[in-house]
Structures are given as structure tokens and as C-alpha cells.
Design a protein around this motif. Sequence first.
Motif, PDB file in Angstrom:
ATOM      1  N   GLU A   5     124.784  39.884  46.156  1.00 45.90           N
ATOM      2  CA  GLU A   5     125.686  39.133  47.022  1.00 45.90           C
ATOM      3  C   GLU A   5     124.912  38.197  47.955  1.00 45.90           C
ATOM      4  N   SER A   6     125.515  37.036  48.247  1.00 46.12           N
ATOM      5  CA  SER A   6     124.837  35.995  49.019  1.00 46.12           C
ATOM      6  C   SER A   6     124.511  36.427  50.443  1.00 46.12           C
ATOM      7  N   GLU A   7     125.252  37.399  50.999  1.00 43.24           N
ATOM      8  CA  GLU A   7     124.958  37.828  52.364  1.00 43.24           C
ATOM      9  C   GLU A   7     123.604  38.538  52.470  1.00 43.24           C
ATOM     10  N   HIS A   8     123.041  38.927  51.340  1.00 43.82           N
ATOM     11  CA  HIS A   8     121.709  39.539  51.323  1.00 43.82           C
ATOM     12  C   HIS A   8     120.596  38.498  51.157  1.00 43.82           C
ATOM     13  N   ILE A   9     120.959  37.236  50.950  1.00 43.31           N
ATOM     14  CA  ILE A   9     119.983  36.213  50.561  1.00 43.31           C
ATOM     15  C   ILE A   9     119.750  35.217  51.693  1.00 43.31           C
ATOM     16  N   LEU A  10     118.500  34.911  51.943  1.00 41.59           N
ATOM     17  CA  LEU A  10     118.091  33.898  52.918  1.00 41.59           C
ATOM     18  C   LEU A  10     117.144  32.932  52.216  1.00 41.59           C
ATOM     19  N   VAL A  11     117.324  31.635  52.459  1.00 46.15           N
ATOM     20  CA  VAL A  11     116.516  30.606  51.804  1.00 46.15           C
ATOM     21  C   VAL A  11     115.530  30.035  52.810  1.00 46.15           C
ATOM     22  N   GLY A  12     114.339  29.671  52.330  1.00 49.21           N
ATOM     23  CA  GLY A  12     113.319  29.132  53.221  1.00 49.21           C
ATOM     24  C   GLY A  12     112.625  27.926  52.639  1.00 49.21           C
ATOM     25  N   CYS A  13     111.839  27.277  53.466  1.00 50.80           N
ATOM     26  CA  CYS A  13     111.009  26.151  53.038  1.00 50.80           C
ATOM     27  C   CYS A  13     109.788  26.735  52.319  1.00 50.80           C
ATOM     28  N   GLY A  14     110.026  27.168  51.085  1.00 51.41           N
ATOM     29  CA  GLY A  14     109.023  27.921  50.344  1.00 51.41           C
ATOM     30  C   GLY A  14     109.034  29.375  50.788  1.00 51.41           C
ATOM     31  N   ALA A  15     108.536  30.249  49.927  1.00 49.08           N
ATOM     32  CA  ALA A  15     108.425  31.661  50.315  1.00 49.08           C
ATOM     33  C   ALA A  15     107.438  31.825  51.460  1.00 49.08           C
ATOM     34  N   ASP A  16     106.509  30.882  51.613  1.00 50.31           N
ATOM     35  CA  ASP A  16     105.541  30.951  52.711  1.00 50.31           C
ATOM     36  C   ASP A  16     106.244  30.995  54.063  1.00 50.31           C
ATOM     37  N   GLU A  17     107.295  30.192  54.218  1.00 54.57           N
ATOM     38  CA  GLU A  17     108.010  30.202  55.499  1.00 54.57           C
ATOM     39  C   GLU A  17     108.634  31.564  55.760  1.00 54.57           C
ATOM     40  N   LEU A  18     109.155  32.190  54.718  1.00 58.21           N
ATOM     41  CA  LEU A  18     109.790  33.493  54.889  1.00 58.21           C
ATOM     42  C   LEU A  18     108.776  34.575  55.230  1.00 58.21           C
ATOM     43  N   ILE A  19     107.571  34.470  54.658  1.00 54.01           N
ATOM     44  CA  ILE A  19     106.513  35.428  55.015  1.00 54.01           C
ATOM     45  C   ILE A  19     106.222  35.347  56.509  1.00 54.01           C
ATOM     46  N   ASP A  20     106.078  34.133  57.007  1.00 49.87           N
ATOM     47  CA  ASP A  20     105.805  33.953  58.436  1.00 49.87           C
ATOM     48  C   ASP A  20     106.990  34.393  59.283  1.00 49.87           C
ATOM     49  N   LEU A  21     108.215  34.094  58.837  1.00 47.30           N
ATOM     50  CA  LEU A  21     109.412  34.478  59.581  1.00 47.30           C
ATOM     51  C   LEU A  21     109.535  35.996  59.678  1.00 47.30           C
ATOM     52  N   ILE A  22     109.255  36.681  58.584  1.00 45.91           N
ATOM     53  CA  ILE A  22     109.293  38.155  58.602  1.00 45.91           C
ATOM     54  C   ILE A  22     108.311  38.687  59.633  1.00 45.91           C
ATOM     55  N   MET A  23     107.100  38.148  59.628  1.00 37.15           N
ATOM     56  CA  MET A  23     106.087  38.630  60.573  1.00 37.15           C
ATOM     57  C   MET A  23     106.488  38.342  62.017  1.00 37.15           C
ATOM     58  N   ARG A  24     107.065  37.179  62.258  1.00 38.77           N
ATOM     59  CA  ARG A  24     107.473  36.846  63.627  1.00 38.77           C
ATOM     60  C   ARG A  24     108.579  37.766  64.114  1.00 38.77           C
ATOM     61  N   CYS A  25     109.425  38.222  63.209  1.00 38.61           N
ATOM     62  CA  CYS A  25     110.520  39.105  63.599  1.00 38.61           C
ATOM     63  C   CYS A  25     110.103  40.571  63.702  1.00 38.61           C
ATOM     64  N   VAL A  26     109.062  40.946  62.979  1.00 40.29           N
ATOM     65  CA  VAL A  26     108.689  42.363  62.880  1.00 40.29           C
ATOM     66  C   VAL A  26     107.491  42.736  63.744  1.00 40.29           C
ATOM     67  N   LEU A  27     106.510  41.854  63.824  1.00 38.50           N
ATOM     68  CA  LEU A  27     105.227  42.230  64.417  1.00 38.50           C
ATOM     69  C   LEU A  27     105.092  41.835  65.882  1.00 38.50           C
ATOM     70  N   GLU A  28     104.636  42.777  66.683  1.00 37.63           N
ATOM     71  CA  GLU A  28     104.171  42.500  68.032  1.00 37.63           C
ATOM     72  C   GLU A  28     102.664  42.229  67.954  1.00 37.63           C
ATOM     73  N   PRO A  29     102.112  41.446  68.886  1.00 40.60           N
ATOM     74  CA  PRO A  29     100.654  41.279  68.891  1.00 40.60           C
ATOM     75  C   PRO A  29      99.954  42.633  68.944  1.00 40.60           C
ATOM     76  N   GLY A  30      99.002  42.841  68.044  1.00 38.40           N
ATOM     77  CA  GLY A  30      98.299  44.116  67.980  1.00 38.40           C
ATOM     78  C   GLY A  30      98.838  45.067  66.930  1.00 38.40           C
ATOM     79  N   ASP A  31     100.054  44.802  66.395  1.00 44.36           N
ATOM     80  CA  ASP A  31     100.574  45.629  65.308  1.00 44.36           C
ATOM     81  C   ASP A  31      99.705  45.448  64.064  1.00 44.36           C
ATOM     82  N   LYS A  32      99.877  46.356  63.116  1.00 46.64           N
ATOM     83  CA  LYS A  32      99.047  46.331  61.909  1.00 46.64           C
ATOM     84  C   LYS A  32      99.897  46.124  60.657  1.00 46.64           C
TER      85      LYS A  32
END
Length: 437
Positions: free
Chosen positions: A159-186
Motif C-alpha cells: 500500500e502507498s501509505e507505506h511508501i516514501l519517495v526520495g531524490c535517490g535512495a541516498d536522500e532516504l539514507i540520510d533522512l533515516i539517519m537524521r530522524c533516528v540518530l542523535e550525535p554519538g549514537d552508533k
Amino acid sequence: MGVIELCCNTASSASLFVDKPKPICPFSQRNRQSSRSKRGGLLSSISIMASSTVPASAAVNEKEDGKQGNCSLNISGDSFIRPHLRKLKPYQPILPFEVLSARLGRKPEDIVKLDANENPYGPPPEVFEALGAMKFPYIYPDPESRRLRAALAEDSGLESEHILVGCGADELIDLIMRCVLEPGDKIVDCPPTFTMYEFDAAVNGASVVKVPRKSDFSLDVERIAQVVAQEKPKCIFLTSPNNPDGSIIGDDALLKILDLPLLVVLDEAYIEFSGLESRMRWVKKHENLIVLRTFSKRAGLAGLRVGYGAFPLSIIEYLWRAKQPYNVSVAAEVSACAALKNSAYLEEVKVALVQERERLYKLLKEVPFLIPYPSYSNFILCEVTSGMDAKKLKEDLSKMGVMIRHYNNKELSGYVRVSVGKPEQTDALMKCLKCLF
């Protein structure tokens, strides 16, 4: 955060500045104007001495030719940059086609480009037609990429509600990290693999715990479990098929990793060439799984930058909040939608590349200084042996107009990676390799 306006007490600031001819420090001029316009009144309940508005690293020269009021700021621009970014090593991308052409003194069409895993057949003809008929390039794109997400839902069965589109998968990798990681996380990284994971972790101030792959490039699942228990990382990034060796992750290994207390990001950039089914629909039953895909390889849209991901609903909500509103261009969405309409073309190209991969593998096995690894992707990793230097091999081939990939990192210093091209590109590569033995 709220905005706090700090104003100087008129009486305090006025006494610090002397009416003299130019040159005048911009700080003093601003305070004098404030003083004249509101003389005698208390500007704020917060009163600050004017000297405190000058950064500690700035030096105010009060004597020059016997005059006061000169302002010289000895500030280095990089002092404003976050400390961890000052140590960041830039990502090393492949050189653009036009730069390669100029350096080699060859026309772009005379270069055999097998260094970036691009799809040499390009997108379906419908993409060019759609781009030529694009009516509203001057209007901002749909921030939710509704048409493309609907097409991807039909294509994937998710279903489309599970799908997010990005400017390449690279953007999504960075977006995931920005949403998940605090500075110092591993994060856990399993080299050799796609180096963007380590790069984006560094950009986001995270630490990388490396669990090297085994000699056959398979994952060391037991070691991963030990590291998760000891280091308490937030997430792990996995690629299947893996770049650069083309190995895949089996269901058993993936399920064991999903049982660990961390977020699993599975990058399926090359899944089309593996003969295996995508795990996109797994996100509905695994709350700690994200699956990434791309149009770069499958549909030949690397230059237009279109990637997408499948996410649990509990996670995607926050990525929607944090993503840039117009991250996917009108041209990119139009092209991706057009490409999905011609599934027969996409299948034909995939079959052609898989067949050529098998032919290329057999030919590379005949080269005395190369040991190719079996691959489930559109590239083949080769160990360079018999006294041949891997970096020199790349350089020698480039002088002949054939581009392959060599790595600077220690894990792959003795290896090269060859993208699967058209049959005539394979023939050109083999002809050049035979000149070297």
C-alpha cells in the motif's frame, strides 16, 4: 525554540560610542541609530553591554592613524562549522561523463563506462516522450509524489501509505539517519559494502561499529549479535545484493538480525538482477525493518535521481515530518511513472543484463590476473592477482578508454569492480585486458 530579542540599554550603549568621522564600526553605527530613535527610554528588560555583542574571537582595533571606531573582525569562516564536520572526509563519487571525456580526450560515445553500475540501455522510450510533453515544469512538484507512490503500490503490492519517495535512495539514507540518530549514537556497518552508510553516519555525528564480512563476503551474523549486545547501536545498514561483491542475504540470516533490538535498513538497489523477490512487504510485519529501492539501475534513471522506500507506518510518519517538501522534481516523478508503464521493456533489459553478466563472468575467469566473484547484481568484483596492481590496472584501462572501479579503502585495495554493459562494451573491455597479458 522561541525567539528572544535582545536590545541594549540606551544609556549604556550611547556612552560607548564617540561621534567621529568615518570609518565607523557597523556595530557602533547600528547602536547609535537605535539610541537616536529611542533616546531616554528603556528598550528591554534585558540590558546588555555593547561590548558583549562582539564575538569573543573578534578583535576591535581602536587605534589606526590615531582614530577610534575602526572595527576589524578576525573570524575564520570555519569556526561556524560543526566540529565533527571539520574532520569529515568527502565522499569520492565517480567523475561525471563530460569530465571523463575532457580528461581522456575522447568523445563520450567512445568511452566504455563500466565503473558506476549504471544501466547502459537507459529508460523506456515513454520516459523521453513524457519529458518532452511535460507541461508544468515551472510549478512546484507534488510534495507527496502521489502519482508515483500509487504506481509503486501497484508495482510492489504494498500500500502507498507505506511508501516514501526520495531524490535517490541516498536522500532516504540520510533522512533515516537524521530522524533516528542523535550525535554519538552508533550504527553497525558490514564492510566491504556501500560506503554512503559510513559517510552519512559521519555527517550526522554518529559512530560506526564495523563488523567485517567473511572471506566469501557473507554476513557474520553471530558477530553482529555480539556487537549489538555490547555496543547498543541504533541501527544496521545492509545491502542485498551487496555492493561491491554482488552477494545476497538469505531469509534465515535476515530474520536473525531482525530479532535483534535495532533498526534494520535493507538496501535493495540491485534486487531486480538477483532473481529474488523484494522484501518490501515485510515492513508490515517487522516494525524494525526499512527497505530501500531505486530507479537508477532497474529503469536507467540514475541521472534523474529517484529512489523510494518501504516503511512501517509507525516510522514513516516521522520521515514525512522531516523530509524536504519538494524533494522529488517534476521531471523525476514524470519519468519514473512513465518507466513503470512499460514493464515489458524493464523486464527485457533486466534479462539482457543478467545474460551478459554470466558471459562477462566466464570471460573474466580467463584473464590470468583476475579472480571474479559470482554476482547476483549488474556488476562483478574481481581480485587482482599475479603481481598486477589493481590501481594501475584501472589506470591502464582508462588510458584505453575503458572505465572500471578501483577502491582506495584497505578492504578493497587489491580489487576492481566491473559493471555489466552491453555485449559490445564487454568485447571492448576484453580486447583491452588482453593487451595487458
